[in-house]
Design a protein around this motif. Structure first.
Motif, PDB file in Angstrom:
ATOM      1  N   SER A 113     -87.314  21.976 -25.616  1.00 43.36           N
ATOM      2  CA  SER A 113     -86.019  21.532 -26.124  1.00 43.36           C
ATOM      3  C   SER A 113     -85.179  22.749 -26.499  1.00 43.36           C
ATOM      4  N   ASP A 114     -83.950  22.491 -26.929  1.00 40.78           N
ATOM      5  CA  ASP A 114     -83.096  23.594 -27.380  1.00 40.78           C
ATOM      6  C   ASP A 114     -83.040  23.665 -28.905  1.00 40.78           C
ATOM      7  N   ARG A 115     -84.009  23.063 -29.561  1.00 46.80           N
ATOM      8  CA  ARG A 115     -84.062  23.089 -31.024  1.00 46.80           C
ATOM      9  C   ARG A 115     -84.622  24.416 -31.533  1.00 46.80           C
ATOM     10  N   ALA A 116     -84.348  24.699 -32.794  1.00 45.99           N
ATOM     11  CA  ALA A 116     -84.803  25.956 -33.387  1.00 45.99           C
ATOM     12  C   ALA A 116     -86.325  26.036 -33.444  1.00 45.99           C
ATOM     13  N   ALA A 163     -88.394  25.200 -31.220  1.00 50.27           N
ATOM     14  CA  ALA A 163     -89.010  25.297 -29.895  1.00 50.27           C
ATOM     15  C   ALA A 163     -89.984  26.466 -29.804  1.00 50.27           C
ATOM     16  N   ALA A 164     -89.628  27.605 -30.379  1.00 47.42           N
ATOM     17  CA  ALA A 164     -90.493  28.783 -30.301  1.00 47.42           C
ATOM     18  C   ALA A 164     -91.813  28.549 -31.032  1.00 47.42           C
ATOM     19  N   GLU A 165     -91.760  27.860 -32.167  1.00 46.03           N
ATOM     20  CA  GLU A 165     -92.986  27.563 -32.904  1.00 46.03           C
ATOM     21  C   GLU A 165     -93.885  26.622 -32.120  1.00 46.03           C
ATOM     22  N   SER A 166     -93.272  25.610 -31.495  1.00 45.09           N
ATOM     23  CA  SER A 166     -94.055  24.685 -30.674  1.00 45.09           C
ATOM     24  C   SER A 166     -94.700  25.422 -29.507  1.00 45.09           C
ATOM     25  N   ALA A 167     -93.938  26.283 -28.848  1.00 45.35           N
ATOM     26  CA  ALA A 167     -94.472  27.044 -27.725  1.00 45.35           C
ATOM     27  C   ALA A 167     -95.620  27.948 -28.156  1.00 45.35           C
ATOM     28  N   ALA A 168     -95.494  28.552 -29.332  1.00 47.41           N
ATOM     29  CA  ALA A 168     -96.549  29.439 -29.824  1.00 47.41           C
ATOM     30  C   ALA A 168     -97.843  28.665 -30.072  1.00 47.41           C
ATOM     31  N   ARG A 169     -97.726  27.461 -30.606  1.00 48.24           N
ATOM     32  CA  ARG A 169     -98.934  26.651 -30.829  1.00 48.24           C
ATOM     33  C   ARG A 169     -99.583  26.251 -29.513  1.00 48.24           C
ATOM     34  N   LEU A 170     -98.765  25.866 -28.541  1.00 49.23           N
ATOM     35  CA  LEU A 170     -99.307  25.489 -27.241  1.00 49.23           C
ATOM     36  C   LEU A 170     -99.942  26.685 -26.533  1.00 49.23           C
ATOM     37  N   VAL A 206    -101.527  12.060 -28.910  1.00 46.50           N
ATOM     38  CA  VAL A 206    -101.357  10.705 -29.427  1.00 46.50           C
ATOM     39  C   VAL A 206     -99.918  10.520 -29.881  1.00 46.50           C
ATOM     40  N   ARG A 207     -99.300   9.468 -29.396  1.00 50.03           N
ATOM     41  CA  ARG A 207     -97.894   9.226 -29.726  1.00 50.03           C
ATOM     42  C   ARG A 207     -97.690   9.282 -31.231  1.00 50.03           C
ATOM     43  N   GLY A 208     -96.675  10.054 -31.633  1.00 53.63           N
ATOM     44  CA  GLY A 208     -96.380  10.230 -33.041  1.00 53.63           C
ATOM     45  C   GLY A 208     -97.086  11.404 -33.678  1.00 53.63           C
ATOM     46  N   GLY A 209     -97.967  12.072 -32.939  1.00 54.37           N
ATOM     47  CA  GLY A 209     -98.729  13.185 -33.491  1.00 54.37           C
ATOM     48  C   GLY A 209     -98.084  14.535 -33.250  1.00 54.37           C
ATOM     49  N   GLN A 210     -98.693  15.564 -33.830  1.00 57.21           N
ATOM     50  CA  GLN A 210     -98.173  16.921 -33.746  1.00 57.21           C
ATOM     51  C   GLN A 210     -98.111  17.424 -32.314  1.00 57.21           C
ATOM     52  N   LEU A 211     -99.154  17.159 -31.533  1.00 56.73           N
ATOM     53  CA  LEU A 211     -99.175  17.681 -30.183  1.00 56.73           C
ATOM     54  C   LEU A 211     -98.072  17.072 -29.327  1.00 56.73           C
ATOM     55  N   VAL A 212     -97.847  15.775 -29.456  1.00 54.95           N
ATOM     56  CA  VAL A 212     -96.745  15.152 -28.706  1.00 54.95           C
ATOM     57  C   VAL A 212     -95.426  15.790 -29.099  1.00 54.95           C
ATOM     58  N   GLY A 213     -95.263  16.045 -30.398  1.00 51.01           N
ATOM     59  CA  GLY A 213     -94.043  16.713 -30.858  1.00 51.01           C
ATOM     60  C   GLY A 213     -93.880  18.088 -30.253  1.00 51.01           C
ATOM     61  N   ASP A 214     -94.975  18.834 -30.173  1.00 49.89           N
ATOM     62  CA  ASP A 214     -94.902  20.177 -29.590  1.00 49.89           C
ATOM     63  C   ASP A 214     -94.626  20.124 -28.092  1.00 49.89           C
TER      64      ASP A 214
END
Length: 217
Positions: A64-67, A69-76, A50-58
């Motif tokens: 991305s090249d943000r710091a 990124a690894a946390e988002s990848a781990a959740r996915l 859902v736009r604006g939600g955690q999953l869209v952010g991940d």
């Protein structure tokens, strides 16, 4: 609220919002008219993005090249691994597979993106079968609207093989279904698509109604 009680707003294919009285959303109906039996035998979105939600952010952040990124990848990665463990067998059955797929394919990275895409590595950490390469056909610089049978080239043998396709985001489904079509044209027996996030825009009135009807919201 159970899925049965709100069945009228679910697309049978992608589980996204669709008008009451319609079996499928516009995009999935379009895909059926374009490719028919060459489409995936089963489509399974893991969650609604859902736009604006955690999953869209991940889904944006893991590539991305943000710091973060690894946390988002781990959740996915954890989400995909858990889904495969809990629901993989039901997906294979829905696709008409006699056993788990013998190969996996990942949608190629977006055009113009520097460096390698992290999705193949994420998928390979969860699925212990050979990775079948998909690449954009040289003559197909741009993906056409809906399902484009000539957009992708299959870079490996798949004749008689059941294949799992993994994509990170489903908006219209054209890219994932184009992959399914390419694989079947190359000889794949059955194709199942698993998508990390089925995108839903809450600003769209039909989507807002759909989201309000979801259990737990």
């Amino acid at each position: 609220m159970t899925v049965r009680s709100i069945r009228g707003v679910f697309c049978r294919t992608c589980r996204g919002p669709t008008p009451v009285g319609h079996a499928r959303c516009y995009q999935c109906d379009l895909a059926r008219s374009q490719a028919g039996e060459l489409l995936a035998d089963a489509v399974a979105p893991i969650a609604y993005a859902v736009r604006g939600g955690q999953l869209v952010g991940d889904l944006w952040g893991y590539k991305s090249d943000r710091a973060e990124a690894a946390e988002s990848a781990a959740r996915l990665r954890a989400m995909l691994a858990a889904y495969l463990a809990d629901h993989g067998e039901s997906v294979w059955q829905a696709a008409g597979m006699e056993a788990a797929p013998a190969a996996v394919a990942v949608l190629p990275s977006g055009r113009g993106r520097p460096g390698g895409h992290p999705l193949p590595a994420l998928v390979r950490s969860c699925v212990d079968v050979p990775l079948v390469g998909l690449s954009v056909a040289p003559q197909e610089a741009a993906h056409r609207r809906g399902v484009d049978p000539g957009w992708l080239r299959v870079d490996g043998p798949v004749v008689g093989t059941d294949v799992l396709v993994v994509d990170d985001t489903w908006v219209s489904g054209g890219s994932a279904q184009s992959a399914a079509v390419a694989l079947k044209l190359a000889g794949a027996r059955r194709v199942a698509i698993i998508v990390l996030g089925r995108y839903v825009n809450p600003d769209d009135p039909r989507s807002a109604q759909f989201l309000a009807a979801l259990p737990g919201r």
